[in-house]
Design a protein around this motif. Structure first.
Motif, PDB file in Angstrom:
ATOM      1  N   ALA A  38       6.173  50.147   8.218  1.00  0.00           N
ATOM      2  CA  ALA A  38       6.862  50.754   7.072  1.00  0.00           C
ATOM      3  C   ALA A  38       7.195  52.221   7.307  1.00  0.00           C
ATOM      4  O   ALA A  38       6.374  52.994   7.792  1.00  0.00           O
ATOM      5  CB  ALA A  38       5.999  50.620   5.830  1.00  0.00           C
ATOM      6  N   ASP A  39       8.422  52.586   6.960  1.00  0.00           N
ATOM      7  CA  ASP A  39       8.837  53.992   6.993  1.00  0.00           C
ATOM      8  C   ASP A  39       8.432  54.721   5.720  1.00  0.00           C
ATOM      9  O   ASP A  39       8.357  55.950   5.690  1.00  0.00           O
ATOM     10  CB  ASP A  39      10.356  54.088   7.161  1.00  0.00           C
ATOM     11  CG  ASP A  39      10.821  53.581   8.507  1.00  0.00           C
ATOM     12  OD1 ASP A  39      10.538  54.262   9.514  1.00  0.00           O
ATOM     13  OD2 ASP A  39      11.445  52.503   8.569  1.00  0.00           O
ATOM     14  N   GLU A  44      17.358  50.982  10.979  1.00  0.00           N
ATOM     15  CA  GLU A  44      17.187  50.514   9.611  1.00  0.00           C
ATOM     16  C   GLU A  44      15.823  50.957   9.090  1.00  0.00           C
ATOM     17  O   GLU A  44      14.793  50.742   9.720  1.00  0.00           O
ATOM     18  CB  GLU A  44      17.286  48.990   9.586  1.00  0.00           C
ATOM     19  CG  GLU A  44      17.236  48.394   8.194  1.00  0.00           C
ATOM     20  CD  GLU A  44      17.369  46.884   8.230  1.00  0.00           C
ATOM     21  OE1 GLU A  44      18.061  46.353   7.355  1.00  0.00           O
ATOM     22  OE2 GLU A  44      16.801  46.261   9.135  1.00  0.00           O
ATOM     23  N   LYS A  45      15.826  51.576   7.929  1.00  0.00           N
ATOM     24  CA  LYS A  45      14.587  52.041   7.325  1.00  0.00           C
ATOM     25  C   LYS A  45      13.902  50.903   6.567  1.00  0.00           C
ATOM     26  O   LYS A  45      14.545  50.140   5.852  1.00  0.00           O
ATOM     27  CB  LYS A  45      14.871  53.195   6.361  1.00  0.00           C
ATOM     28  CG  LYS A  45      15.469  54.433   7.012  1.00  0.00           C
ATOM     29  CD  LYS A  45      14.476  55.114   7.946  1.00  0.00           C
ATOM     30  CE  LYS A  45      15.042  56.420   8.496  1.00  0.00           C
ATOM     31  NZ  LYS A  45      14.107  57.074   9.440  1.00  0.00           N
ATOM     32  N   VAL A  46      12.579  50.817   6.723  1.00  0.00           N
ATOM     33  CA  VAL A  46      11.805  49.772   6.066  1.00  0.00           C
ATOM     34  C   VAL A  46      10.995  50.386   4.923  1.00  0.00           C
ATOM     35  O   VAL A  46      10.185  51.288   5.137  1.00  0.00           O
ATOM     36  CB  VAL A  46      10.855  49.073   7.058  1.00  0.00           C
ATOM     37  CG1 VAL A  46      10.038  47.998   6.332  1.00  0.00           C
ATOM     38  CG2 VAL A  46      11.635  48.476   8.216  1.00  0.00           C
ATOM     39  N   GLY A  85      21.158  49.386   1.282  1.00  0.00           N
ATOM     40  CA  GLY A  85      21.150  49.108   2.710  1.00  0.00           C
ATOM     41  C   GLY A  85      19.816  49.224   3.401  1.00  0.00           C
ATOM     42  O   GLY A  85      19.744  49.152   4.631  1.00  0.00           O
ATOM     43  N   PHE A  86      18.737  49.394   2.645  1.00  0.00           N
ATOM     44  CA  PHE A  86      17.408  49.467   3.241  1.00  0.00           C
ATOM     45  C   PHE A  86      16.803  48.075   3.376  1.00  0.00           C
ATOM     46  O   PHE A  86      17.144  47.171   2.617  1.00  0.00           O
ATOM     47  CB  PHE A  86      16.470  50.324   2.377  1.00  0.00           C
ATOM     48  CG  PHE A  86      16.829  51.780   2.326  1.00  0.00           C
ATOM     49  CD1 PHE A  86      16.249  52.670   3.208  1.00  0.00           C
ATOM     50  CD2 PHE A  86      17.747  52.252   1.399  1.00  0.00           C
ATOM     51  CE1 PHE A  86      16.570  54.025   3.160  1.00  0.00           C
ATOM     52  CE2 PHE A  86      18.080  53.590   1.340  1.00  0.00           C
ATOM     53  CZ  PHE A  86      17.497  54.490   2.229  1.00  0.00           C
ATOM     54  N   LYS A  87      15.903  47.921   4.326  1.00  0.00           N
ATOM     55  CA  LYS A  87      15.124  46.692   4.422  1.00  0.00           C
ATOM     56  C   LYS A  87      13.896  46.870   3.535  1.00  0.00           C
ATOM     57  O   LYS A  87      13.178  47.861   3.652  1.00  0.00           O
ATOM     58  CB  LYS A  87      14.682  46.416   5.864  1.00  0.00           C
ATOM     59  CG  LYS A  87      13.836  45.161   6.004  1.00  0.00           C
ATOM     60  CD  LYS A  87      13.416  44.914   7.446  1.00  0.00           C
ATOM     61  CE  LYS A  87      12.535  43.662   7.554  1.00  0.00           C
ATOM     62  NZ  LYS A  87      12.091  43.428   8.952  1.00  0.00           N
ATOM     63  N   VAL A  88      13.668  45.922   2.640  1.00  0.00           N
ATOM     64  CA  VAL A  88      12.578  46.050   1.670  1.00  0.00           C
ATOM     65  C   VAL A  88      11.582  44.913   1.829  1.00  0.00           C
ATOM     66  O   VAL A  88      11.965  43.748   1.952  1.00  0.00           O
ATOM     67  CB  VAL A  88      13.119  46.062   0.225  1.00  0.00           C
ATOM     68  CG1 VAL A  88      11.976  46.248  -0.766  1.00  0.00           C
ATOM     69  CG2 VAL A  88      14.158  47.172   0.046  1.00  0.00           C
TER      70      VAL A  88
END
Length: 229
Positions: A122-123, A40-42, A84-87
């Motif tokens: 963070a990505d 999962e991208k942050v 669908g990203f984690k924010v």
């Protein structure tokens, strides 16, 4: 309006496929590059200023930059979350991150933002701001990147292309290198997006429109997700 919503839905749906780790396919008979999200991208979205630090003010509206920043940050968060990203938002309300507004509050504020970025690994970092200039005719959005970061430059240029593509854009700007604290909080791609000039009457009016702020947020979103491909 329905067509615009339909296009947005398609792009967000495509992002959901990518973040789910599905390989996407074939275009015009030629195999496209595989895009696989293994984790999962942050995304950290930073609404600049806040609290006693209002930033700049609208030349005609008198609006606080900090309020415009937060409004766009929340709209941008919605697009990434739906895809669908984690924010993670560094600032969720009108307050600052400095504690008491005593001497050195600005540096404490920035260090807290850096801590949030580091703690969530963070990505990608997108810091939202509004610009100012003593020349009132200066207007339009500009994305800034750290000159030592190739990934940051790529992200800034992708976002800049989307900002320049807005129908309200009267002059195409270029992504610029900048020596800013918020660009040095991670080795991953990081940008500052100055969405417009509050010292310009036309930009001031646009940025006080929820519809236009949504357009800006969506442009930043589109530019950012293109970098994950």
């Amino acid at each position: 309006m329905k067509l615009i919503f339909f296009k947005k839905s398609i792009i967000i749906a495509a992002c959901l496929i990518v973040t789910a780790g599905v390989v996407i396919g074939v275009c015009c008979g030629v195999a496209a590059s595989s895009v696989v999200a293994t984790v999962e991208k942050v995304i950290v979205i930073d609404a600049g200023h806040g609290g006693v630090d209002a930033g700049v003010y609208g030349v005609e509206s008198g609006v606080r930059e900090s309020d415009i920043n937060l409004a766009i940050a929340k709209q941008l968060k919605g697009y990434f979350t739906d895809a669908g990203f984690k924010v993670v938002l560094t600032r969720k309300d009108n307050g600052g991150l400095y504690g008491l507004p005593t001497k050195g509050f600005k540096m404490r504020d920035m260090k807290k933002r850096k801590q949030i970025i580091e703690d969530c690994n963070a990505d990608m970092v997108i810091s939202i701001h509004q610009n100012s200039c003593p020349i009132p005719s200066k207007r339009g959005g500009t994305a800034f990147f750290d000159k030592s970061s190739e990934s940051g430059k790529a992200l800034a240029e992708a976002i800049q292309a989307e900002l320049n593509g807005l129908e309200e854009c009267v002059k195409k700007n270029s992504a610029l290198a900048g020596d800013y604290y918020m660009l040095k909080c991670t080795d991953n791609p990081s940008v500052i997006v100055e969405c417009g000039f509050l010292t310009n009457a036309e930009d001031d009016k646009l940025l006080n429109s929820e519809e236009y702020r949504d357009k800006v947020a969506y442009a930043v979103f589109k530019g950012a997700i293109s970098c994950f491909a």
